[in-house]
Motif scaffolding. Structure first.
Motif, PDB file in Angstrom:
ATOM      1  N   ASP A 104     -35.115   3.026   7.473  1.00  0.00           N
ATOM      2  CA  ASP A 104     -34.088   1.832   7.594  1.00  0.00           C
ATOM      3  C   ASP A 104     -32.705   2.692   7.664  1.00  0.00           C
ATOM      4  O   ASP A 104     -31.936   2.315   8.525  1.00  0.00           O
ATOM      5  CB  ASP A 104     -34.162   0.788   6.488  1.00  0.00           C
ATOM      6  N   ARG A 105     -32.489   3.614   6.655  1.00  0.00           N
ATOM      7  CA  ARG A 105     -31.544   4.598   6.813  1.00  0.00           C
ATOM      8  C   ARG A 105     -31.360   5.427   7.958  1.00  0.00           C
ATOM      9  O   ARG A 105     -30.425   5.694   8.462  1.00  0.00           O
ATOM     10  CB  ARG A 105     -31.511   5.426   5.230  1.00  0.00           C
ATOM     11  N   GLY A 159     -32.331   4.722  10.778  1.00  0.00           N
ATOM     12  CA  GLY A 159     -31.850   3.572  11.929  1.00  0.00           C
ATOM     13  C   GLY A 159     -33.049   3.542  12.845  1.00  0.00           C
ATOM     14  O   GLY A 159     -32.968   3.123  14.044  1.00  0.00           O
ATOM     15  N   ARG A 214     -35.776   2.060  15.192  1.00  0.00           N
ATOM     16  CA  ARG A 214     -36.146   0.782  15.872  1.00  0.00           C
ATOM     17  C   ARG A 214     -37.311   0.595  16.807  1.00  0.00           C
ATOM     18  O   ARG A 214     -37.691   1.962  17.401  1.00  0.00           O
ATOM     19  CB  ARG A 214     -35.122   0.290  16.915  1.00  0.00           C
ATOM     20  N   ARG A 269     -34.863   9.784  17.596  1.00  0.00           N
ATOM     21  CA  ARG A 269     -35.210  10.171  16.069  1.00  0.00           C
ATOM     22  C   ARG A 269     -35.707  11.314  15.746  1.00  0.00           C
ATOM     23  O   ARG A 269     -36.855  11.566  16.564  1.00  0.00           O
ATOM     24  CB  ARG A 269     -35.335   8.956  15.370  1.00  0.00           C
ATOM     25  N   THR A 306     -30.363  10.294  15.499  1.00  0.00           N
ATOM     26  CA  THR A 306     -30.355  10.590  14.167  1.00  0.00           C
ATOM     27  C   THR A 306     -31.560  11.497  13.896  1.00  0.00           C
ATOM     28  O   THR A 306     -32.447  11.508  14.426  1.00  0.00           O
ATOM     29  CB  THR A 306     -30.180   9.342  13.160  1.00  0.00           C
ATOM     30  N   GLU A 340     -24.468  11.582   7.281  1.00  0.00           N
ATOM     31  CA  GLU A 340     -24.340  10.144   7.122  1.00  0.00           C
ATOM     32  C   GLU A 340     -24.641   9.938   5.654  1.00  0.00           C
ATOM     33  O   GLU A 340     -24.258   8.778   5.289  1.00  0.00           O
ATOM     34  CB  GLU A 340     -25.228   9.581   8.099  1.00  0.00           C
ATOM     35  N   TYR A 342     -29.684  12.546   5.893  1.00  0.00           N
ATOM     36  CA  TYR A 342     -29.545  11.407   6.887  1.00  0.00           C
ATOM     37  C   TYR A 342     -28.464  11.972   8.007  1.00  0.00           C
ATOM     38  O   TYR A 342     -27.205  12.167   7.303  1.00  0.00           O
ATOM     39  CB  TYR A 342     -29.518  10.104   6.615  1.00  0.00           C
ATOM     40  N   ARG A 373     -26.490  12.372  12.068  1.00  0.00           N
ATOM     41  CA  ARG A 373     -26.286  11.994  13.202  1.00  0.00           C
ATOM     42  C   ARG A 373     -25.814  13.222  14.283  1.00  0.00           C
ATOM     43  O   ARG A 373     -24.977  13.937  13.734  1.00  0.00           O
ATOM     44  CB  ARG A 373     -25.372  10.935  13.539  1.00  0.00           C
TER      45      ARG A 373
END
Length: 242
Positions: free
Chosen positions: A7-8, A10, A12, A89, A118, A167, A232, A234
């Motif tokens: 979730d951290r 990101g 999907r 990712r 990320t 991040e 984490y 980006r």
């Protein structure tokens, strides 16, 4: 046993993701379950064969969303066989501490991450790892073993110098650090030592049953003695890499 919080990160469904140095595939499997299109990458052909078999089994058992894809790729982290910006990712979990030329490996994973994508980098955390090294030479002085101990600042600096933006960070596996201290103290191959066996049973209980008491203990211990550091990051749309 996951180190990365997806979730951290990101993550999907439908995104293309790379598990760099996937090992037995624990993070690749979770990303596949979440509907990502996964490439599990490693230099160990035997490990990759097992990962591929489990990808097939997961699909046949209906454990992944319709349309999700997964495959394996063998190669060298210092020369990734992927196009620039190919992945949304990238996860590199517990690999950089094994790589002599970690700066090149980081630059390569940045290269294959799309602008705006990320990255999660995880390595053994400095304090728990330093204790292991102090207690046992056999813990790290083996072929393919750990060759460095990262501080948070060192890993952040190397990632930022390659063009990534921090991040957030986290720590994981606080319950596991004492187990490795015990193993290093009694002998890393001495699985029959009573204390090592007892603590191992505790960890199996944690992983399989996830009791509330151990979940709470982990939340307390992770920031204090968590065995893994997780960054984490980006990749900005303009990386600033020369």
């Amino acid at each position: 046993m996951l180190t990365v919080d997806f979730d951290r990160l990101g993550l999907r469904p439908g995104e293309r993701v790379l598990d760099l140095g996937c090992g037995a595939g624990r993070h690749a499997f979770e990303m596949y379950r979440r509907g990502a299109d996964v490439i599990a990458f490693d230099q160990d052909a035997d490990e990759l064969a097992g990962v591929r078999d489990l990808f097939v089994a997961m699909s046949e058992a209906g454990e992944v969303p319709v349309g999700a894809e997964a495959d394996v790729k063998e190669g060298d982290a210092l020369a990734l066989p992927f196009a620039d910006g190919e992945f949304d990712r990238v996860v590199a979990a517990e690999i950089l501490e094994h790589v002599p030329d970690d700066l090149t490996a980081i630059r390569e994973l940045v290269r294959v991450t799309r602008p705006g994508g990320t990255v999660a980098l995880t390595v053994p955390r400095w304090f728990p790892e330093a204790v292991n090294w102090m207690l046992s030479k056999d813990y790290h002085d083996v072929e393919g073993g750990h060759i460095r101990i990262y501080t948070d600042a060192e890993l952040i600096t190397k990632a930022e110098s390659a063009g990534l933006v921090l991040e957030g960070r986290g720590y994981a596996h606080g319950l596991h650090a004492p187990y490795w201290w015990i193993k290093c103290a009694v002998g890393v191959t001495n699985d029959d030592h009573p204390l090592a066996k007892a603590y191992h049973r505790l960890l199996v209980w944690e992983i399989m049953k996830q009791p509330k008491a151990l979940q709470y203990a982990a939340k307390v211990l992770d920031p204090l003695i968590g065995k893994s550091l997780v960054l984490y990051l980006r990749k900005p749309h303009v990386t600033g890499v020369g």
